[in-house]
Motif scaffolding. Structure first.
Motif, PDB file in Angstrom:
ATOM      1  N   ARG A   1      10.425 -72.537 -13.755  1.00 31.41           N
ATOM      2  CA  ARG A   1      11.384 -71.871 -14.878  1.00 31.41           C
ATOM      3  C   ARG A   1      10.566 -71.095 -15.680  1.00 31.41           C
ATOM      4  O   ARG A   1       9.595 -71.944 -16.122  1.00 31.41           O
ATOM      5  CB  ARG A   1      12.238 -72.894 -15.567  1.00 31.41           C
ATOM      6  N   TYR A   2      10.793 -70.084 -16.273  1.00 33.38           N
ATOM      7  CA  TYR A   2      10.107 -69.425 -17.219  1.00 33.38           C
ATOM      8  C   TYR A   2      10.538 -69.880 -18.648  1.00 33.38           C
ATOM      9  O   TYR A   2      11.695 -69.654 -19.006  1.00 33.38           O
ATOM     10  CB  TYR A   2      10.111 -67.733 -17.185  1.00 33.38           C
ATOM     11  N   GLU A   3       9.760 -70.788 -18.993  1.00 33.04           N
ATOM     12  CA  GLU A   3      10.156 -71.533 -20.369  1.00 33.04           C
ATOM     13  C   GLU A   3       8.644 -71.828 -21.084  1.00 33.04           C
ATOM     14  O   GLU A   3       7.841 -72.322 -20.443  1.00 33.04           O
ATOM     15  CB  GLU A   3      10.780 -72.795 -20.172  1.00 33.04           C
ATOM     16  N   PRO A   4       8.673 -71.712 -22.289  1.00 35.46           N
ATOM     17  CA  PRO A   4       7.467 -71.924 -23.263  1.00 35.46           C
ATOM     18  C   PRO A   4       7.082 -73.302 -23.363  1.00 35.46           C
ATOM     19  O   PRO A   4       7.176 -74.024 -24.377  1.00 35.46           O
ATOM     20  CB  PRO A   4       7.669 -71.263 -24.552  1.00 35.46           C
ATOM     21  N   VAL A   5       7.143 -74.126 -22.180  1.00 36.34           N
ATOM     22  CA  VAL A   5       6.940 -75.526 -22.499  1.00 36.34           C
ATOM     23  C   VAL A   5       5.301 -75.986 -22.618  1.00 36.34           C
ATOM     24  O   VAL A   5       4.952 -77.090 -22.844  1.00 36.34           O
ATOM     25  CB  VAL A   5       7.819 -76.347 -21.288  1.00 36.34           C
ATOM     26  N   SER A   6       4.427 -75.094 -22.130  1.00 33.56           N
ATOM     27  CA  SER A   6       3.071 -75.251 -22.074  1.00 33.56           C
ATOM     28  C   SER A   6       2.347 -75.139 -23.471  1.00 33.56           C
ATOM     29  O   SER A   6       2.708 -74.360 -24.313  1.00 33.56           O
ATOM     30  CB  SER A   6       2.452 -74.569 -21.078  1.00 33.56           C
ATOM     31  N   ASN A   7       1.095 -75.687 -23.606  1.00 34.64           N
ATOM     32  CA  ASN A   7       0.300 -75.382 -24.686  1.00 34.64           C
ATOM     33  C   ASN A   7      -1.153 -75.201 -24.217  1.00 34.64           C
ATOM     34  O   ASN A   7      -1.397 -74.796 -23.164  1.00 34.64           O
ATOM     35  CB  ASN A   7       0.199 -76.660 -25.624  1.00 34.64           C
ATOM     36  N   ALA A   8      -2.137 -75.144 -24.949  1.00 39.43           N
ATOM     37  CA  ALA A   8      -3.455 -74.621 -24.890  1.00 39.43           C
ATOM     38  C   ALA A   8      -4.069 -75.384 -23.824  1.00 39.43           C
ATOM     39  O   ALA A   8      -5.102 -75.177 -23.128  1.00 39.43           O
ATOM     40  CB  ALA A   8      -4.292 -74.505 -25.946  1.00 39.43           C
ATOM     41  N   THR A   9      -3.753 -76.722 -23.763  1.00 38.16           N
ATOM     42  CA  THR A   9      -4.551 -77.697 -22.792  1.00 38.16           C
ATOM     43  C   THR A   9      -3.733 -77.970 -21.364  1.00 38.16           C
ATOM     44  O   THR A   9      -4.153 -78.892 -20.709  1.00 38.16           O
ATOM     45  CB  THR A   9      -4.814 -79.051 -23.597  1.00 38.16           C
TER      46      THR A   9
ATOM     47  N   ASP B   1      -2.851 -77.800 -17.597  1.00 39.55           N
ATOM     48  CA  ASP B   1      -3.352 -77.321 -16.540  1.00 39.55           C
ATOM     49  C   ASP B   1      -2.359 -77.082 -15.315  1.00 39.55           C
ATOM     50  O   ASP B   1      -1.203 -77.613 -15.695  1.00 39.55           O
ATOM     51  CB  ASP B   1      -4.510 -78.252 -16.214  1.00 39.55           C
ATOM     52  N   ALA B   2      -2.896 -76.887 -14.275  1.00 32.21           N
ATOM     53  CA  ALA B   2      -1.872 -76.429 -13.225  1.00 32.21           C
ATOM     54  C   ALA B   2      -1.090 -77.859 -12.483  1.00 32.21           C
ATOM     55  O   ALA B   2      -0.063 -77.642 -12.123  1.00 32.21           O
ATOM     56  CB  ALA B   2      -2.740 -75.682 -12.017  1.00 32.21           C
ATOM     57  N   THR B   3      -1.874 -78.844 -12.873  1.00 28.12           N
ATOM     58  CA  THR B   3      -1.086 -80.243 -12.277  1.00 28.12           C
ATOM     59  C   THR B   3       0.113 -80.418 -13.314  1.00 28.12           C
ATOM     60  O   THR B   3       0.955 -80.853 -12.848  1.00 28.12           O
ATOM     61  CB  THR B   3      -2.128 -81.202 -12.388  1.00 28.12           C
ATOM     62  N   ASP B   4      -0.094 -80.129 -14.546  1.00 25.33           N
ATOM     63  CA  ASP B   4       1.009 -80.464 -15.658  1.00 25.33           C
ATOM     64  C   ASP B   4       2.015 -79.436 -15.373  1.00 25.33           C
ATOM     65  O   ASP B   4       3.055 -79.847 -15.394  1.00 25.33           O
ATOM     66  CB  ASP B   4       0.397 -80.139 -16.966  1.00 25.33           C
ATOM     67  N   THR B   5       1.723 -78.283 -14.863  1.00 27.47           N
ATOM     68  CA  THR B   5       2.805 -77.187 -14.711  1.00 27.47           C
ATOM     69  C   THR B   5       3.642 -77.537 -13.502  1.00 27.47           C
ATOM     70  O   THR B   5       4.928 -77.479 -13.271  1.00 27.47           O
ATOM     71  CB  THR B   5       2.160 -75.900 -14.645  1.00 27.47           C
ATOM     72  N   LEU B   6       2.882 -77.969 -12.296  1.00 31.17           N
ATOM     73  CA  LEU B   6       3.278 -78.477 -11.245  1.00 31.17           C
ATOM     74  C   LEU B   6       4.410 -79.624 -11.360  1.00 31.17           C
ATOM     75  O   LEU B   6       5.745 -79.500 -11.086  1.00 31.17           O
ATOM     76  CB  LEU B   6       2.520 -78.843 -10.148  1.00 31.17           C
ATOM     77  N   LEU B   7       4.198 -80.593 -12.379  1.00 28.68           N
ATOM     78  CA  LEU B   7       4.968 -81.706 -12.483  1.00 28.68           C
ATOM     79  C   LEU B   7       6.042 -81.174 -13.475  1.00 28.68           C
ATOM     80  O   LEU B   7       7.139 -81.695 -13.356  1.00 28.68           O
ATOM     81  CB  LEU B   7       4.155 -82.932 -13.300  1.00 28.68           C
TER      82      LEU B   7
ATOM     83  N   VAL C   1       4.799 -70.612 -18.743  1.00 28.97           N
ATOM     84  CA  VAL C   1       4.851 -68.879 -18.885  1.00 28.97           C
ATOM     85  C   VAL C   1       3.920 -68.370 -17.854  1.00 28.97           C
ATOM     86  O   VAL C   1       3.418 -69.028 -17.083  1.00 28.97           O
ATOM     87  CB  VAL C   1       4.637 -68.709 -20.383  1.00 28.97           C
ATOM     88  N   CYS C   2       3.510 -67.055 -17.999  1.00 27.49           N
ATOM     89  CA  CYS C   2       2.620 -66.500 -17.247  1.00 27.49           C
ATOM     90  C   CYS C   2       1.310 -67.130 -17.007  1.00 27.49           C
ATOM     91  O   CYS C   2       0.835 -67.031 -15.650  1.00 27.49           O
ATOM     92  CB  CYS C   2       2.594 -64.899 -17.538  1.00 27.49           C
ATOM     93  N   ARG C   3       0.772 -67.616 -17.853  1.00 29.32           N
ATOM     94  CA  ARG C   3      -0.485 -68.249 -17.742  1.00 29.32           C
ATOM     95  C   ARG C   3      -0.371 -69.448 -16.933  1.00 29.32           C
ATOM     96  O   ARG C   3      -1.365 -69.769 -15.982  1.00 29.32           O
ATOM     97  CB  ARG C   3      -0.917 -68.878 -18.959  1.00 29.32           C
ATOM     98  N   ASP C   4       0.806 -70.134 -16.958  1.00 24.78           N
ATOM     99  CA  ASP C   4       0.948 -71.406 -16.074  1.00 24.78           C
ATOM    100  C   ASP C   4       1.248 -70.789 -14.683  1.00 24.78           C
ATOM    101  O   ASP C   4       1.058 -71.579 -13.674  1.00 24.78           O
ATOM    102  CB  ASP C   4       1.982 -72.098 -16.537  1.00 24.78           C
TER     103      ASP C   4
ATOM    104  N   HIS D   1      -1.038 -60.286 -20.240  1.00 22.83           N
ATOM    105  CA  HIS D   1      -0.430 -60.826 -18.913  1.00 22.83           C
ATOM    106  C   HIS D   1      -1.400 -61.411 -18.116  1.00 22.83           C
ATOM    107  O   HIS D   1      -2.619 -61.009 -18.259  1.00 22.83           O
ATOM    108  CB  HIS D   1       0.358 -59.750 -18.091  1.00 22.83           C
ATOM    109  N   LEU D   2      -1.315 -62.579 -17.513  1.00 25.25           N
ATOM    110  CA  LEU D   2      -2.122 -63.108 -16.629  1.00 25.25           C
ATOM    111  C   LEU D   2      -1.591 -63.182 -15.068  1.00 25.25           C
ATOM    112  O   LEU D   2      -0.525 -63.644 -14.974  1.00 25.25           O
ATOM    113  CB  LEU D   2      -2.435 -64.628 -17.235  1.00 25.25           C
ATOM    114  N   VAL D   3      -2.554 -62.834 -14.130  1.00 23.43           N
ATOM    115  CA  VAL D   3      -1.970 -62.915 -12.760  1.00 23.43           C
ATOM    116  C   VAL D   3      -3.071 -63.359 -12.122  1.00 23.43           C
ATOM    117  O   VAL D   3      -4.371 -63.777 -12.456  1.00 23.43           O
ATOM    118  CB  VAL D   3      -1.723 -61.263 -12.374  1.00 23.43           C
TER     119      VAL D   3
END
Lengths: 271, 271, 271, 271
Positions: D140-148, D150-156, D161-164, D196-198
């Motif tokens: 879901r596109y939601e600002p739940v992440s922070n600067a630390t 990583d992709a495993t956190d995002t999977l869980l 956001v676009c970075r994730d 933007h990050l791709v």
């Protein structure tokens, strides 16, 4: 620090390859400026030479060797006689500095800024000294880590091997604001002999080598590869394929002349 | 330590509930032996009393209140006048000791044994003192954590709030071999007023309370819930449903008589 | 599901103890209501009986045995003949439900809510079925884990042993909103024989047993201990001391009569 | 895919600097071969031009701008008119391929090999398609992440956001054996406008661009920086000093002519 004028290094790696595979090896020494090598590389499959493609490494003049192997007995042999000239320590370039401040896979300095700020302070030289002393005292040399262990795991576990010592020094100095990276080296005097990993930390514009394990004199070390952490400098990386087994590994590193002493309190640089 | 003979506590929690939901609240004080309370609990939906089911907590006589709420305006109000008698500190039972040595979600002591062994040692009382001093000095009181932050994250970040101070003290003492757990408390003198979390660590067979934040006197604290970490003692846990928003939260905690001083070097226990 | 009417279990654990140490063992079966046992427990040091203190476990009627051992050869032997009566499956109590919804050390469901919500949905029974099928298909049975591996590590690694299967099923169902916990069991038919770990998940108010490894029939399993994850139900936990080495471990679990079949699609409960 | 022949980009970054500090900015477009730019860069302190040092980025021709700022109002302004020629997609060089297979800080592919192997398979093109579809559906596109994060956190977490999105696509394709990296871009059509990050993933020897967010047409994107993950391509990195606050940020990206459509099933490449 007393500087030997060279050494001899060699390694032999043998694998059984079951399916067509590609590897990159980082076993050749980094030459340039003050370091020269008479070297030979042989890659054979079932005894027949198959050659390797030289691929520049991303850091600092290193070379990678890309090997495409069909099933069979793969043997990689490298040997070099290294001569070194006296040279001032390497200055830190702007791109290297920027890159060495960024967090990396096994040195996640972005997670450790608070810890580093509470534990270490003062001049860059003091931070380097105190981090080195901390890591030397904090870790037991024990094979408790695995391929996914990062510097935070090592800090918590209080134990590790050379890879983990180097990652923790690198992560803590980097988290303290000092550019820091790792170098894979041949290390005359190391026992048992193996590939060795150390840190390089920028202090007053110069790369300083740190080996918190104290297992071999820094002055004799010969650089193979440079990177942000072990992910960059693995001696062997599988690129495609798989189904292989390492059957033999042998490493040699000898200094010309007597092995120098090493004063842990003195700063040293890798050429 | 000067011991006040009681206090008054209260809290009001208000939510907008959009879909049928179940909650457990842990807001009632733990009574028993030397602690008594004249208390009232009111749970209303759109102004009508809906009641709550009392569910025993897993630790130490705590009570949870389970509320089933249809959509509407949910209001939970609790108030108690607490009287306490003088009593010797609570002894550590065998089951409590075993449970308090096991790693938990936010106090993963199994990952921190090496760190604790290198940093802390001596008698149990010395370990308790040194861990408390370390955490007090190592952390900045800043709201950098979130609901998934554990004690290793806090150690690395060097910052946190009361939850994080309590988790780090608990994890480090537990990793050092001391049984350790947390207690949610009403804390007269805390400013701004909020639910508070502290550690309880077993030393010489007695539970000792630790509050490395130093934000309120330990002698006045009144226990709500006891558990391995914040997962066990959250003041509010959603069990099913969802779609709710907290709209108001107000907490009161006042000591009878003057607020006592607190000597951080002295051991204290929670009744 | 065909229900055998009992079985025989036994285990022998031998250690060399070098320094005075305390252990808790969880090896005795959980009895009560529909499960009875004729049992014997023997704890010897250098051949002399030293006894054990029974410590209630935090969940569901389990027993722990606390042993204080001086240096020497420690031997723990347990054997029981278990008889079981037919009984309706155990209903989920309110306290057990609340506890089984909280995140725990190795089942950090609070970190996995989004993953679970995207992958699983529908009724509780459908979630249970789909999580079980997912874990069965996603994991390879390989000993890649260690004592600190949690369910998120296992999800990423795609491999593990029974402990990891149970943790992943427990974490994913709990993250989906179903109360979930683990049970350590004797498992007739398991090969090689070992202590076994399975999940218990609340569906429609009843605890259902899940074993995504499919390595032994659920109907024959005999409960030892119940907890949030492996941290609660370890067969052996060191409380104090250390300096010990396990020298022998032997486990027996036999069903009375023929080993039943097990239809993975059918729901089953542990008595 | 319909290819616009260029665009205009600009960004303005304003900071209050309290202590002498050094920054690296990555805001200038990557030019070369088929991409040209008429560009201007202005760096001022309290209105006076202070200039910037150009530092080569480690990947693919990118440029970093190093700024040394004394206390005051720092303003960085960049603008460029970009013209692009038709060109075949960029081939994957051997060094880039090797580097893009190594795990990195926010894309720890070494931890995700098992997950990727269970979830994705087939040809490289099929893996790319399936990973992209999975990430698009899973997050879901939601600002739940922070600067630390990583992709495993995002999977869980199942959100970001676009970075994730870019990190998860990169990590899963890399863990599946495909070389994968990220690119920071100006993205005409993005709303609200931002950096933007791709992802860029190597398929059949060619870098293919992936944007699982689907928030802007890939054909109009203009490359700024290339790296292993966000650690390499941050638009602003503090090198030394600190005590600064961003006060204003404005980004412009406009395609020449109409914004093209984007067929998510079609492969596309970034020039």
């Amino acid at each position: 620090m007393d500087t030997p004028d060279g050494g001899r290094v060699a390694c032999t790696l043998e694998y059984t390859v079951d399916t067509p595979s590609e590897f990159v090896f980082q076993i050749a020494v980094t030459t340039g400026r003050a370091v020269h090598a008479d070297e030979e590389l042989s890659v054979t499959r079932d005894g027949a030479e198959i050659g390797a493609e030289v691929v520049p490494a991303s850091h600092h003049g290193g070379r990678q060797h890309l090997v495409r192997a069909e099933p069979g007995a793969l043997r990689v042999h490298y040997a070099a006689a290294v001569r070194r000239e006296s040279a001032p320590p390497r200055r830190v370039s702007a791109p290297a500095r920027v890159q060495a401040l960024r967090p990396s896979r096994y040195c996640p300095s972005d997670r450790m800024g608070g810890f580093a700020a509470r534990m270490f302070g003062g001049t860059d030289a003091e931070i380097l000294r105190d981090v080195t002393d901390f890591v030397r005292g904090h870790l037991r040399y024990e094979p408790v880590s695995n391929a996914t262990t990062d510097a935070t795991d090592t800090l918590l576990a209080g134990a590790g091997v050379c890879r983990d010592y180097a990652h923790l020094v690198t992560a803590l100095t980097r988290a303290s604001g000092l550019p820091a990276r790792v170098a894979a080296v041949y290390a005359p005097g190391l026992s048992p002999m193996d590939f060795h990993l150390v840190s390089e930390v920028a202090v007053d514009g110069v790369w300083r080598i740190v080996d918190a394990t104290g297992l071999a004199p820094r002055a004799s070390m010969i650089r193979i590869a440079t990177g942000r952490d072990a992910a960059d400098v693995a001696f062997s990386t599988l690129l495609s394929g798989g189904g292989l087994t390492m059957t033999h590994m042998e490493i040699l590193a000898v200094a010309d002349g007597d092995l120098p002493g090493d004063d842990p309190q003195a700063q040293a640089s890798l050429r």
